[in-house]
Write a protein that holds these residues in place. Structure first.
Motif, PDB file in Angstrom:
ATOM      1  N   ILE B  65      29.792  22.872  23.853  1.00 47.99           N
ATOM      2  CA  ILE B  65      28.989  22.722  22.630  1.00 47.99           C
ATOM      3  C   ILE B  65      27.695  23.539  22.742  1.00 47.99           C
ATOM      4  CG2 ILE B  65      27.615  21.080  21.278  1.00 47.99           C
ATOM      5  CD1 ILE B  65      29.790  19.013  21.774  1.00 47.99           C
ATOM      6  N   MET B  66      27.030  23.423  23.889  1.00 53.84           N
ATOM      7  CA  MET B  66      25.776  24.171  24.048  1.00 53.84           C
ATOM      8  C   MET B  66      26.027  25.679  24.017  1.00 53.84           C
ATOM      9  SD  MET B  66      23.805  22.177  27.061  1.00 53.84           S
ATOM     10  CE  MET B  66      24.094  20.453  27.250  1.00 53.84           C
ATOM     11  N   ALA B  67      27.061  26.128  24.722  1.00 46.52           N
ATOM     12  CA  ALA B  67      27.333  27.570  24.779  1.00 46.52           C
ATOM     13  C   ALA B  67      27.620  28.103  23.390  1.00 46.52           C
ATOM     14  CB  ALA B  67      28.512  27.850  25.710  1.00 46.52           C
ATOM     15  N   ILE B  68      28.411  27.362  22.625  1.00 45.18           N
ATOM     16  CA  ILE B  68      28.765  27.844  21.289  1.00 45.18           C
ATOM     17  C   ILE B  68      27.570  27.737  20.349  1.00 45.18           C
ATOM     18  CG2 ILE B  68      30.212  27.364  19.272  1.00 45.18           C
ATOM     19  CD1 ILE B  68      32.503  26.850  21.208  1.00 45.18           C
ATOM     20  N   PHE B  69      26.878  26.620  20.426  1.00 52.26           N
ATOM     21  CA  PHE B  69      25.719  26.432  19.543  1.00 52.26           C
ATOM     22  C   PHE B  69      24.685  27.547  19.744  1.00 52.26           C
ATOM     23  CE2 PHE B  69      21.352  24.686  19.470  1.00 52.26           C
ATOM     24  CZ  PHE B  69      21.219  24.594  18.101  1.00 52.26           C
ATOM     25  N   LEU B  70      24.405  27.882  20.992  1.00 49.57           N
ATOM     26  CA  LEU B  70      23.397  28.921  21.234  1.00 49.57           C
ATOM     27  C   LEU B  70      23.992  30.325  21.137  1.00 49.57           C
ATOM     28  CD1 LEU B  70      21.555  27.244  24.227  1.00 49.57           C
ATOM     29  CD2 LEU B  70      20.700  27.481  21.902  1.00 49.57           C
ATOM     30  N   GLY B  71      25.270  30.445  21.468  1.00 45.54           N
ATOM     31  CA  GLY B  71      25.881  31.775  21.537  1.00 45.54           C
ATOM     32  C   GLY B  71      26.154  32.406  20.189  1.00 45.54           C
ATOM     33  N   THR B  73      24.587  32.462  17.500  1.00 51.10           N
ATOM     34  CA  THR B  73      23.449  33.071  16.796  1.00 51.10           C
ATOM     35  C   THR B  73      22.651  33.969  17.736  1.00 51.10           C
ATOM     36  OG1 THR B  73      22.142  31.127  17.304  1.00 51.10           O
ATOM     37  CG2 THR B  73      23.173  31.191  15.144  1.00 51.10           C
ATOM     38  N   LEU B  74      23.190  34.189  18.932  1.00 49.35           N
ATOM     39  CA  LEU B  74      22.421  34.887  19.963  1.00 49.35           C
ATOM     40  C   LEU B  74      21.893  36.234  19.475  1.00 49.35           C
ATOM     41  CD1 LEU B  74      21.654  34.533  22.954  1.00 49.35           C
ATOM     42  CD2 LEU B  74      23.682  35.830  23.534  1.00 49.35           C
ATOM     43  N   ILE B  75      22.771  37.059  18.900  1.00 48.29           N
ATOM     44  CA  ILE B  75      22.364  38.380  18.431  1.00 48.29           C
ATOM     45  C   ILE B  75      22.046  38.332  16.937  1.00 48.29           C
ATOM     46  CG2 ILE B  75      22.972  40.826  18.358  1.00 48.29           C
ATOM     47  CD1 ILE B  75      23.106  39.842  21.170  1.00 48.29           C
ATOM     48  N   ALA B 155      31.028  34.756  22.465  1.00 48.57           N
ATOM     49  CA  ALA B 155      30.205  34.369  21.316  1.00 48.57           C
ATOM     50  C   ALA B 155      29.188  35.466  21.021  1.00 48.57           C
ATOM     51  CB  ALA B 155      29.498  33.048  21.590  1.00 48.57           C
ATOM     52  N   SER B 156      28.634  36.079  22.062  1.00 51.22           N
ATOM     53  CA  SER B 156      27.625  37.110  21.794  1.00 51.22           C
ATOM     54  C   SER B 156      28.282  38.340  21.192  1.00 51.22           C
ATOM     55  CB  SER B 156      26.831  37.418  23.062  1.00 51.22           C
ATOM     56  OG  SER B 156      27.300  38.564  23.694  1.00 51.22           O
ATOM     57  N   LEU B 157      29.527  38.623  21.587  1.00 44.31           N
ATOM     58  CA  LEU B 157      30.259  39.725  20.940  1.00 44.31           C
ATOM     59  C   LEU B 157      30.400  39.454  19.444  1.00 44.31           C
ATOM     60  CD1 LEU B 157      32.241  42.214  20.904  1.00 44.31           C
ATOM     61  CD2 LEU B 157      34.052  40.612  21.420  1.00 44.31           C
ATOM     62  N   PHE B 158      30.845  38.244  19.101  1.00 42.60           N
ATOM     63  CA  PHE B 158      31.031  37.934  17.681  1.00 42.60           C
ATOM     64  C   PHE B 158      29.701  37.900  16.951  1.00 42.60           C
ATOM     65  CE2 PHE B 158      34.861  35.621  19.437  1.00 42.60           C
ATOM     66  CZ  PHE B 158      35.715  36.654  19.132  1.00 42.60           C
ATOM     67  N   SER B 159      28.673  37.359  17.605  1.00 43.30           N
ATOM     68  CA  SER B 159      27.400  37.201  16.900  1.00 43.30           C
ATOM     69  C   SER B 159      26.750  38.550  16.622  1.00 43.30           C
ATOM     70  CB  SER B 159      26.455  36.320  17.706  1.00 43.30           C
ATOM     71  OG  SER B 159      25.839  37.063  18.715  1.00 43.30           O
ATOM     72  N   LEU B 166      31.473  32.410  11.132  1.00 44.57           N
ATOM     73  CA  LEU B 166      32.672  33.104  11.600  1.00 44.57           C
ATOM     74  C   LEU B 166      32.680  33.193  13.124  1.00 44.57           C
ATOM     75  CD1 LEU B 166      33.235  35.967   9.020  1.00 44.57           C
ATOM     76  CD2 LEU B 166      34.628  33.944   9.436  1.00 44.57           C
ATOM     77  N   SER B 167      31.525  33.461  13.717  1.00 38.68           N
ATOM     78  CA  SER B 167      31.467  33.522  15.185  1.00 38.68           C
ATOM     79  C   SER B 167      31.911  32.206  15.771  1.00 38.68           C
ATOM     80  CB  SER B 167      30.050  33.785  15.677  1.00 38.68           C
ATOM     81  OG  SER B 167      29.498  34.875  15.056  1.00 38.68           O
ATOM     82  N   ALA B 168      31.468  31.101  15.164  1.00 34.95           N
ATOM     83  CA  ALA B 168      31.843  29.785  15.682  1.00 34.95           C
ATOM     84  C   ALA B 168      33.354  29.615  15.592  1.00 34.95           C
ATOM     85  CB  ALA B 168      31.135  28.694  14.891  1.00 34.95           C
ATOM     86  N   ILE B 169      33.921  29.988  14.444  1.00 32.86           N
ATOM     87  CA  ILE B 169      35.373  29.829  14.276  1.00 32.86           C
ATOM     88  C   ILE B 169      36.111  30.657  15.318  1.00 32.86           C
ATOM     89  CG2 ILE B 169      37.297  30.299  12.707  1.00 32.86           C
ATOM     90  CD1 ILE B 169      35.387  29.617  10.399  1.00 32.86           C
ATOM     91  N   PHE B 170      35.694  31.907  15.481  1.00 36.37           N
ATOM     92  CA  PHE B 170      36.376  32.773  16.456  1.00 36.37           C
ATOM     93  C   PHE B 170      36.231  32.223  17.877  1.00 36.37           C
ATOM     94  CE2 PHE B 170      35.549  36.557  13.462  1.00 36.37           C
ATOM     95  CZ  PHE B 170      36.741  36.315  12.798  1.00 36.37           C
TER      96      PHE B 170
END
Ligand SMILES: Nc1ncnc2c1ncn2[C@@H]1O[C@H](COP(=O)(O)OP(=O)(O)OP(=O)(O)O)[C@@H](O)[C@H]1O
Ligand SMILES: [Mg+2]
Lengths: 320, 258
Positions: B65-71, B73-75, B155-159, B166-170
């Motif tokens: 949860i933390m990795a996705i939540f922060l990841g 929106t990272l970029i 997540a950082s790639l998607f963000s 969409l990043s979250a879904i992916f």
């Protein structure tokens, strides 16, 4: 002029943005060419949506041109990371990490520019007080007002003592004092031998500050040149302010044609088309017992030139 | 170059640890892990094992949860808020920016995972019936952490290209698939159609195999994973992360910011 070093050279810069799947891309810059010489202050003018910010983004590799070339200090803007250390940039409506304080943010900038910690701290203290933020130096950027953000934007652009400073609308959002401080700052930069390239909507600021201006309209250059050259030496008319207000009949007696004057309170303001007329009218007025309060030649100002060029939307051919 | 990456990652670390929502998630996670202490009382069987199982599952879930939540929106946060403009106008490469951001978040996750593992270790140790020091908790948590790093890279790639939603879904899809790749592979191999077999093989190699980092079961039996398994997992993580980060850097290199 030509023997001075060209610091910024833009040649045939063209840029379109995609406008969606089916629609054809919108052309934002078409074949823009211009340059900035060493130790010049150059203003970049144009109405909203002219493409100023887009040009400035391309110079800072935040966007990439479709065609054409831009070089800074003789190096292509797209490569040369080292080049960035010689340039200071303030984006339009700048925004910074809201969880940092001004001091922390400037430290980060110093690290990224490869500056030593002590140097960063002493320069940032100097710059923060220069831009009027010394009281807010330890406040979270989250709590900054728009104008304070703008001031911090200036401080970070100057932190590493760059040779060329690119500012996107440095005066917007500032109070009159702030605007004056920015004007003084730009003058100081010029005195210190730096080069400044900035976009603005405030033409009076550009007129007093800039050595040269570049005017952009719908992505095309509509004028480029020294401010005096653009304004020209041509005198539009000579304004005479006299009192008391004479009756139309007595005016005609004094040799003044009808329709050249208007009454403003106790004063009569006359517009003489040339020096000869002005002299003749003054003689007539004096002998009619009037006193002359002022006599001023009126030139075109940059604002009128701007409205003229942008209003026509015409593209000037080759200017200098 | 290293100095600039570290500056950006230190700043990202500061950004994430000043995020109040992260603290809320972490507090809740620590609470849940602490509660396993009482949970064991209510159930029958090997109490210590239940603590380890439920506790490690909590670390896993809250870590993800933390990795996705922060990841996610990272970029994109930096681009949307235009904070990236000033950073990239300094002598910084875009790739250094991506690496720094990812590294910074990985560092934050290391701290939160370590905190959760330490609490679980203490709970396990303090349990009155058969509590014991179980170093396996830290080994299993290290596996969870490796998985989190891999998810952070994804997540950082998607963000860097899409919206947070969409990043979250992916990322969540890849997380779920990543735990099922062995299974999908086995099912695909059964197929009579050659194309399906090839497809499942290709997917098996492309998708991250997150089961490589799953050492939860072994811990409770007291059997520690051998160093070679740990080394292999670390190598797999390094290889996969480098590929994902290279892709991010490559795609990000010529992106126009609006
Ligand atoms: N990312 C983008 N996608 C699509 N169109 C864009 C994008 N960025 C800019 N434009 C378009 O490019 C044109 C020029 O924009 P730009 O921001 O360069 O203008 P400007 O001269 O800076 O205007 P202003 O004085 O309002 O700041 C505008 O018509 C704008 O709609
Ligand atoms: Mg603009």
């Amino acid at each position: 002029m030509t023997n001075r070093r060209r610091i910024l050279v833009i040649e045939g810069l063209t840029k379109s943005f995609p406008a969606g799947f089916w629609r054809k891309p919108v052309r934002v810059l078409s074949d823009l060419s211009c340059d900035v010489y060493e130790n010049e202050v150059v203003g970049f003018l144009g109405p909203n949506g002219a493409g100023k910010t887009t040009t400035i983004k391309i110079l800072n590799r935040l966007a990439f041109a479709d065609a054409g070339k831009a070089t800074l200090f003789g190096e292509d803007v797209r490569d040369g990371k080292e080049l960035r250390g010689r340039i200071g940039f303030m984006p339009e409506q700048p925004y910074f990490y809201e969880y940092l304080t001004a001091v922390e943010f400037l430290r980060l900038c110093g690290q990224l520019c490869g500056m030593a910690r002590g140097e960063t701290d002493s320069r940032s203290a100097k710059l923060l007080s220069r831009v009027g933020l010394e009281d807010a130096r330890s406040m979270a950027i989250r709590k900054y007002s728009k104008g304070m953000m703008q001031r911090l934007g200036l401080a970070q652009a100057l932190l590493h003592d760059p040779e060329l400073v690119i500012l996107d609308e440095p005066m917007s959002g500032l109070d009159p004092m702030g605007r004056m401080e920015v004007r003084n700052l730009i003058r100081e930069l010029k005195t210190a031998g730096k080069t400044v390239f900035f976009s603005s909507h405030i033409i009076s600021d550009v007129e007093v500050l800039c050595d040269r201006v570049i005017m952009l309209h719908k992505g095309e250059k509509v004028a480029e040149g020294r401010v005096e050259e653009l304004i020209g030496s041509q005198i539009l008319y000579i304004e005479l302010v006299v009192s008391p207000v004479l009756a139309p009949g007595r005016l005609a007696e004094a040799g003044i044609p009808p329709g050249v004057g208007e009454t403003q309170g106790d004063l009569l303001v006359l517009r003489a088309p040339g020096t000869r007329e002005a002299n003749g009218w003054m003689a007539g007025l004096l002998s009619a017992g009037c006193s002359i309060h002022s006599c001023l030649p009126v030139k075109k100002n940059l604002e009128e030139i701007f409205l003229e060029r942008v209003g026509e939307g015409g593209v000037e051919g080759k200017s200098n | 170059m290293v100095r600039r990456i570290l500056s950006i990652s230190a700043n990202t670390f500061r950004e994430t640890i000043r995020n109040k929502i992260l603290y809320a998630i972490l507090a809740f996670a620590l609470f849940v892990i602490g509660m396993t202490f009482f949970l064991a009382d209510l159930s029958v069987g090997d109490f210590a094992r239940i603590i380890a199982d439920v506790g490690l599952a909590s670390i896993h879930v809250f870590g993800v949860i933390m990795a996705i939540f922060l990841g996610i929106t990272l970029i994109s946060n930096e681009v949307d808020r235009k904070t990236i403009y000033v950073i990239l106008s300094k002598p910084v490469r875009r790739s250094e920016f991506i690496l720094g951001k990812t590294l910074g978040l990985s560092f934050t996750l290391a701290i939160t995972t370590l905190a959760m593992a330490a609490v679980l270790f203490l709970v396990h140790l303090g349990y009155q019936f058969g509590g014991r020091a179980e170093p396996g908790i830290f080994i299993a948590s290290a596996g969870i952490y490796m998985e989190l790093v891999l998810l952070t890279c994804l997540a950082s790639l998607f963000s860097a290209f899409t919206t947070p939603v969409l990043s979250a879904i992916f990322t969540i899809s890849l997380f779920l698939l990543g735990h099922l790749t062995n299974y999908l592979h086995a099912v695909g191999e059964q197929s009579k159609v050659a194309a399906v077999r090839w497809g499942s093989k290709a997917l098996y190699f492309l998708l991250p195999n997150l089961e490589n980092f799953n050492w939860k079961n072994e811990v409770a039996y007291g059997g520690l994973r051998s160093a070679s398994v740990l080394g292999w997992a670390a190598g797999y993580l390094a290889f996969y992360a480098v590929c994902v980060l290279c892709l991010s850097c490559l795609l990000f290199a010529r992106k126009d910011f609006k």
